[in-house]
Motif scaffolding. Structure first.
Motif, PDB file in Angstrom:
ATOM      1  N   MET A   7       3.756  -5.811   7.447  1.00 20.39           N
ATOM      2  CA  MET A   7       2.801  -6.490   8.328  1.00 20.39           C
ATOM      3  C   MET A   7       2.673  -7.917   7.833  1.00 20.39           C
ATOM      4  SD  MET A   7      -0.244  -3.633   8.519  1.00 20.39           S
ATOM      5  CE  MET A   7      -0.912  -3.925  10.161  1.00 20.39           C
ATOM      6  N   VAL A   8       2.787  -8.892   8.721  1.00 26.57           N
ATOM      7  CA  VAL A   8       2.616 -10.285   8.302  1.00 26.57           C
ATOM      8  C   VAL A   8       1.449 -10.879   9.077  1.00 26.57           C
ATOM      9  CG1 VAL A   8       4.335 -11.214   9.944  1.00 26.57           C
ATOM     10  CG2 VAL A   8       3.756 -12.495   7.870  1.00 26.57           C
ATOM     11  N   THR A   9       0.573 -11.572   8.351  1.00 17.04           N
ATOM     12  CA  THR A   9      -0.610 -12.101   9.012  1.00 17.04           C
ATOM     13  C   THR A   9      -1.213 -13.259   8.235  1.00 17.04           C
ATOM     14  OG1 THR A   9      -2.671 -11.424  10.121  1.00 17.04           O
ATOM     15  CG2 THR A   9      -2.229 -10.454   7.960  1.00 17.04           C
ATOM     16  N   GLY A  10      -2.207 -13.903   8.843  1.00 16.30           N
ATOM     17  CA  GLY A  10      -2.847 -15.063   8.227  1.00 16.30           C
ATOM     18  C   GLY A  10      -3.805 -14.657   7.109  1.00 16.30           C
ATOM     19  N   ASN A  11      -4.385 -15.671   6.509  1.00 14.43           N
ATOM     20  CA  ASN A  11      -5.175 -15.489   5.301  1.00 14.43           C
ATOM     21  C   ASN A  11      -6.360 -14.535   5.487  1.00 14.43           C
ATOM     22  OD1 ASN A  11      -6.095 -15.949   2.702  1.00 14.43           O
ATOM     23  ND2 ASN A  11      -5.910 -18.168   2.828  1.00 14.43           N
ATOM     24  N   MET A  12      -7.193 -14.805   6.476  1.00 13.40           N
ATOM     25  CA  MET A  12      -8.404 -13.988   6.618  1.00 13.40           C
ATOM     26  C   MET A  12      -8.109 -12.595   7.147  1.00 13.40           C
ATOM     27  SD  MET A  12     -12.093 -14.814   8.292  1.00 13.40           S
ATOM     28  CE  MET A  12     -11.528 -15.081   9.957  1.00 13.40           C
ATOM     29  N   PHE A  13      -7.253 -12.483   8.162  1.00 11.70           N
ATOM     30  CA  PHE A  13      -6.910 -11.149   8.665  1.00 11.70           C
ATOM     31  C   PHE A  13      -6.263 -10.326   7.543  1.00 11.70           C
ATOM     32  CE2 PHE A  13      -6.153 -12.980  13.216  1.00 11.70           C
ATOM     33  CZ  PHE A  13      -7.513 -13.158  13.368  1.00 11.70           C
ATOM     34  N   GLY A  14      -5.439 -10.985   6.742  1.00 14.39           N
ATOM     35  CA  GLY A  14      -4.761 -10.287   5.651  1.00 14.39           C
ATOM     36  C   GLY A  14      -5.742  -9.814   4.582  1.00 14.39           C
ATOM     37  N   ASP A  15      -6.760 -10.615   4.341  1.00 13.50           N
ATOM     38  CA  ASP A  15      -7.793 -10.225   3.386  1.00 13.50           C
ATOM     39  C   ASP A  15      -8.434  -8.915   3.823  1.00 13.50           C
ATOM     40  OD1 ASP A  15      -9.700 -10.515   1.260  1.00 13.50           O
ATOM     41  OD2 ASP A  15     -11.159 -11.207   2.752  1.00 13.50           O
ATOM     42  N   ILE A  16      -8.768  -8.851   5.099  1.00 16.08           N
ATOM     43  CA  ILE A  16      -9.500  -7.694   5.622  1.00 16.08           C
ATOM     44  C   ILE A  16      -8.579  -6.477   5.744  1.00 16.08           C
ATOM     45  CG2 ILE A  16     -10.803  -6.833   7.601  1.00 16.08           C
ATOM     46  CD1 ILE A  16     -11.507  -9.885   8.114  1.00 16.08           C
ATOM     47  N   LEU A  17      -7.421  -6.674   6.356  1.00 16.08           N
ATOM     48  CA  LEU A  17      -6.520  -5.536   6.572  1.00 16.08           C
ATOM     49  C   LEU A  17      -6.020  -4.954   5.255  1.00 16.08           C
ATOM     50  CD1 LEU A  17      -4.395  -6.712   9.640  1.00 16.08           C
ATOM     51  CD2 LEU A  17      -6.379  -5.179   9.615  1.00 16.08           C
ATOM     52  N   SER A  18      -5.858  -5.804   4.238  1.00 16.03           N
ATOM     53  CA  SER A  18      -5.329  -5.262   2.977  1.00 16.03           C
ATOM     54  C   SER A  18      -6.372  -4.401   2.270  1.00 16.03           C
ATOM     55  CB  SER A  18      -4.780  -6.372   2.071  1.00 16.03           C
ATOM     56  OG  SER A  18      -5.786  -7.280   1.689  1.00 16.03           O
ATOM     57  N   ASP A  19      -7.639  -4.682   2.445  1.00 17.24           N
ATOM     58  CA  ASP A  19      -8.650  -3.772   1.893  1.00 17.24           C
ATOM     59  C   ASP A  19      -8.612  -2.426   2.610  1.00 17.24           C
ATOM     60  OD1 ASP A  19      -9.630  -5.675   0.082  1.00 17.24           O
ATOM     61  OD2 ASP A  19     -11.723  -5.145   0.485  1.00 17.24           O
ATOM     62  N   ALA A  34       0.879  -1.178   0.000  1.00 18.76           N
ATOM     63  CA  ALA A  34       0.000   0.000   0.000  1.00 18.76           C
ATOM     64  C   ALA A  34       0.909   1.218   0.000  1.00 18.76           C
ATOM     65  CB  ALA A  34      -0.910   0.004   1.220  1.00 18.76           C
ATOM     66  N   ILE A  35       1.022   1.814  -1.179  1.00 23.58           N
ATOM     67  CA  ILE A  35       1.918   2.955  -1.354  1.00 23.58           C
ATOM     68  C   ILE A  35       1.087   4.150  -1.791  1.00 23.58           C
ATOM     69  CG2 ILE A  35       3.798   3.877  -2.779  1.00 23.58           C
ATOM     70  CD1 ILE A  35       4.784   0.945  -3.015  1.00 23.58           C
ATOM     71  N   LEU A  36       1.312   5.270  -1.134  1.00 20.66           N
ATOM     72  CA  LEU A  36       0.569   6.460  -1.537  1.00 20.66           C
ATOM     73  C   LEU A  36       1.366   7.254  -2.562  1.00 20.66           C
ATOM     74  CD1 LEU A  36      -2.075   8.156  -0.702  1.00 20.66           C
ATOM     75  CD2 LEU A  36      -0.361   9.758   0.097  1.00 20.66           C
ATOM     76  N   TYR A  37       0.806   7.371  -3.748  1.00 17.31           N
ATOM     77  CA  TYR A  37       1.425   8.263  -4.727  1.00 17.31           C
ATOM     78  C   TYR A  37       1.175   9.688  -4.273  1.00 17.31           C
ATOM     79  CZ  TYR A  37       2.404   4.551  -8.014  1.00 17.31           C
ATOM     80  OH  TYR A  37       2.930   3.443  -8.617  1.00 17.31           O
ATOM     81  N   PRO A  38       2.234  10.515  -4.198  1.00 22.38           N
ATOM     82  CA  PRO A  38       2.047  11.878  -3.692  1.00 22.38           C
ATOM     83  C   PRO A  38       0.971  12.633  -4.489  1.00 22.38           C
ATOM     84  CG  PRO A  38       4.336  11.498  -4.460  1.00 22.38           C
ATOM     85  CD  PRO A  38       3.620  10.196  -4.528  1.00 22.38           C
ATOM     86  N   MET A  93      -7.447   1.436   0.949  1.00 22.38           N
ATOM     87  CA  MET A  93      -8.230   2.675   0.926  1.00 22.38           C
ATOM     88  C   MET A  93      -7.431   3.873   1.426  1.00 22.38           C
ATOM     89  SD  MET A  93     -10.868   3.101  -0.547  1.00 22.38           S
ATOM     90  CE  MET A  93     -11.250   4.807  -0.933  1.00 22.38           C
ATOM     91  N   LEU A  94      -6.392   3.603   2.242  1.00 28.99           N
ATOM     92  CA  LEU A  94      -5.539   4.689   2.715  1.00 28.99           C
ATOM     93  C   LEU A  94      -4.894   5.404   1.544  1.00 28.99           C
ATOM     94  CD1 LEU A  94      -3.608   2.791   5.526  1.00 28.99           C
ATOM     95  CD2 LEU A  94      -5.609   4.257   5.793  1.00 28.99           C
ATOM     96  N   THR A  95      -4.704   4.665   0.469  1.00 24.51           N
ATOM     97  CA  THR A  95      -3.964   5.223  -0.660  1.00 24.51           C
ATOM     98  C   THR A  95      -4.896   5.928  -1.635  1.00 24.51           C
ATOM     99  OG1 THR A  95      -4.221   3.327  -2.113  1.00 24.51           O
ATOM    100  CG2 THR A  95      -2.440   3.236  -0.513  1.00 24.51           C
ATOM    101  N   GLY A  96      -6.144   6.030  -1.282  1.00 20.16           N
ATOM    102  CA  GLY A  96      -7.073   6.753  -2.145  1.00 20.16           C
ATOM    103  C   GLY A  96      -8.011   5.826  -2.869  1.00 20.16           C
ATOM    104  N   SER A  97      -7.477   4.762  -3.441  1.00 23.88           N
ATOM    105  CA  SER A  97      -8.357   3.854  -4.170  1.00 23.88           C
ATOM    106  C   SER A  97      -7.740   2.477  -4.246  1.00 23.88           C
ATOM    107  CB  SER A  97      -8.590   4.360  -5.589  1.00 23.88           C
ATOM    108  OG  SER A  97      -9.236   3.347  -6.353  1.00 23.88           O
ATOM    109  N   ILE A  98      -8.582   1.480  -4.050  1.00 22.47           N
ATOM    110  CA  ILE A  98      -8.120   0.109  -4.211  1.00 22.47           C
ATOM    111  C   ILE A  98      -7.772  -0.141  -5.682  1.00 22.47           C
ATOM    112  CG2 ILE A  98     -10.412  -0.905  -4.552  1.00 22.47           C
ATOM    113  CD1 ILE A  98      -9.473  -3.197  -2.637  1.00 22.47           C
ATOM    114  N   GLY A  99      -8.219   0.750  -6.535  1.00 24.05           N
ATOM    115  CA  GLY A  99      -7.921   0.657  -7.966  1.00 24.05           C
ATOM    116  C   GLY A  99      -6.464   0.918  -8.320  1.00 24.05           C
ATOM    117  N   MET A 100      -5.662   1.249  -7.307  1.00 22.73           N
ATOM    118  CA  MET A 100      -4.248   1.547  -7.546  1.00 22.73           C
ATOM    119  C   MET A 100      -3.320   0.420  -7.094  1.00 22.73           C
ATOM    120  SD  MET A 100      -3.944   4.511  -8.906  1.00 22.73           S
ATOM    121  CE  MET A 100      -2.161   4.667  -8.698  1.00 22.73           C
ATOM    122  N   LEU A 101      -3.878  -0.605  -6.415  1.00 27.41           N
ATOM    123  CA  LEU A 101      -2.983  -1.519  -5.709  1.00 27.41           C
ATOM    124  C   LEU A 101      -2.784  -2.878  -6.373  1.00 27.41           C
ATOM    125  CD1 LEU A 101      -3.668  -0.862  -1.974  1.00 27.41           C
ATOM    126  CD2 LEU A 101      -2.087   0.198  -3.541  1.00 27.41           C
TER     127      LEU A 101
END
Ligand code: IPM
Ligand code: MG
Length: 359
Positions: free
Chosen positions: A240-252, A108-112, A256-264
């Motif tokens: 951040m390292v985590t299991g399958n389900m937690f990773g699914d949720i946290l990565s969404d 998750a990288i924020l483009y300036p 969004m922190l980066t503005g759009s999931i359309g960028m990741l």
């Protein structure tokens, strides 16, 4: 040379974003003489329509034979009523597990240029650069027994099993620590060890793995707190390292922190670094066929594929630079456009990246 890329466009916006990613891939293939050959296959709903199953044998075989796989997105309401074991998502999960793609990298990288597109204040997200390493072939997604059964009193009961073996935890741990060495050397392992035994073991094994990486700092966080910290002060994280389900949720959430999931973009790797590359977002049925989808996540997935599996860092960097250039030019698909700003289409965005690549 002569490396093979399997392209699996998938469903709804999948083919639209993939068309642009393929144009970008073909452009770098030519410009950097990469010697890649592209092959197309069916996965998910598209495969159900054609062959009655979400992961046809031909697709699985082509995936095994390929050097890398590029995937669009699968699933959608059209297949909501097919039997559970034939759902489009099962095709994706089957591919992940059959190919043992246990290591899912979700940066998750924020483009300036997009600081204003984030729903968080610019100062909270400016410079954000997190890597979520999600275990992808185990945990509650694959644990047995699972199902929906009818109890003696006639009531139905759904059940799944959250299970991790030491070796599964260890290998994702090593992947995360190895990646941290190429970054800020900090790993935060996310668990729920105050409640779930499986993650008590997770935490213990992460501590063991950490001993091999004295130069990397390990911390632990409960998943509920991690969700809160991600939206409160996300820059505290490196890997951040985590299991399958937690990773699914946290990565969404991180997306969004980066503005759009359309960028990741994302990478799913096996133990040899072979992998499947796909955007983090889904098939977005609501905007399919309208030219509104952001192709940049898939285009950036091509860059990850070049870097992690094909060892073509220059071509990868060229794509990332081209994406940054088109953002500088002010091009925005609707998901990243500011209020009142004119948005460009999927196709125009792809064409602009190709033009930037050609210089
Ligand atoms: C993802 C998706 C998938 C998942 C779905 C489509 C099965 O949400 O890649 O994050 O849950 O892993
Ligand atoms: Mg998900």
């Amino acid at each position: 040379m002569g490396r093979r890329i399997l392209v699996l466009p998938g469903d709804y916006i999948g083919p639209e974003i993939m068309a642009e990613a393929v144009r970008v891939l073909e452009t770098v293939n030519e410009r950097f003489t990469l010697g890649l050959s592209l092959e197309h296959g069916l996965l998910g709903g598209a495969a159900i329509d054609e062959h009655g199953v979400p992961l046809p044998d031909a697709t699985l075989q082509a995936a095994r034979d390929a050097d890398a796989i590029l995937l669009g997105a699968v699933g959608g309401p059209k297949w909501d009523n097919v039997e559970r074991h034939l759902r489009p998502e099962r095709g994706l999960l089957g591919l992940r597990s059959q190919l043992e793609l246990f290591g899912n990298l979700r940066p998750a990288i924020l483009y300036p240029q997009l600081a204003d597109a984030s729903s968080l204040k610019p100062e909270v997200v400016a410079g954000l650069d997190i890597l979520i390493v999600r275990e992808l072939t185990g945990g509650i997604y694959f644990g047995e027994p699972r199902g929906i059964r009818t109890l003696e009193n006639g009531e139905r009961q759904g059940f799944n099993t959250y299970v991790y073996s030491e070796s599964e935890i260890r290998r994702i741990g090593h992947l995360a620590f190895g990646l941290a060495r190429q970054r800020d050397r900090r790993v935060c392992s996310v668990d729920k060890s105050n409640v779930l035994e499986v993650t008590v073991l997770w935490r213990e094994v992460m501590e063991e793995v950490a001993r091999d990486y004295p130069d990397v700092a390990l911390s632990h966080m409960y998943v509920d707190n991690a969700a809160m910290q991600l939206v409160r002060a996300p820059k505290q994280f490196d890997v951040m390292v985590t299991g399958n389900m937690f990773g699914d949720i946290l990565s969404d959430a991180a997306a969004m922190l980066t503005g759009s999931i359309g960028m990741l973009p994302s990478a799913s790797l096996d133990k040899n670094g072979r992998g499947m590359y796909e955007p983090c977002h889904g098939s977005a049925p609501d905007i399919a066929g309208q030219g509104k989808a952001n192709p940049l996540a898939t285009i950036l997935s091509v860059a990850m594929m070049l870097r992690y599996t094909l060892d073509e860092a220059d071509a990868a960097a060229a794509i990332e630079q081209a994406v940054s250039d088109v953002l500088d030019q002010g091009l925005r698909t609707p998901d990243i456009a500011a209020a009142g700003q004119r948005a460009v289409s999927t196709r125009d965005m792809g064409a602009a990246v190709v033009a930037a690549l050609r210089g």
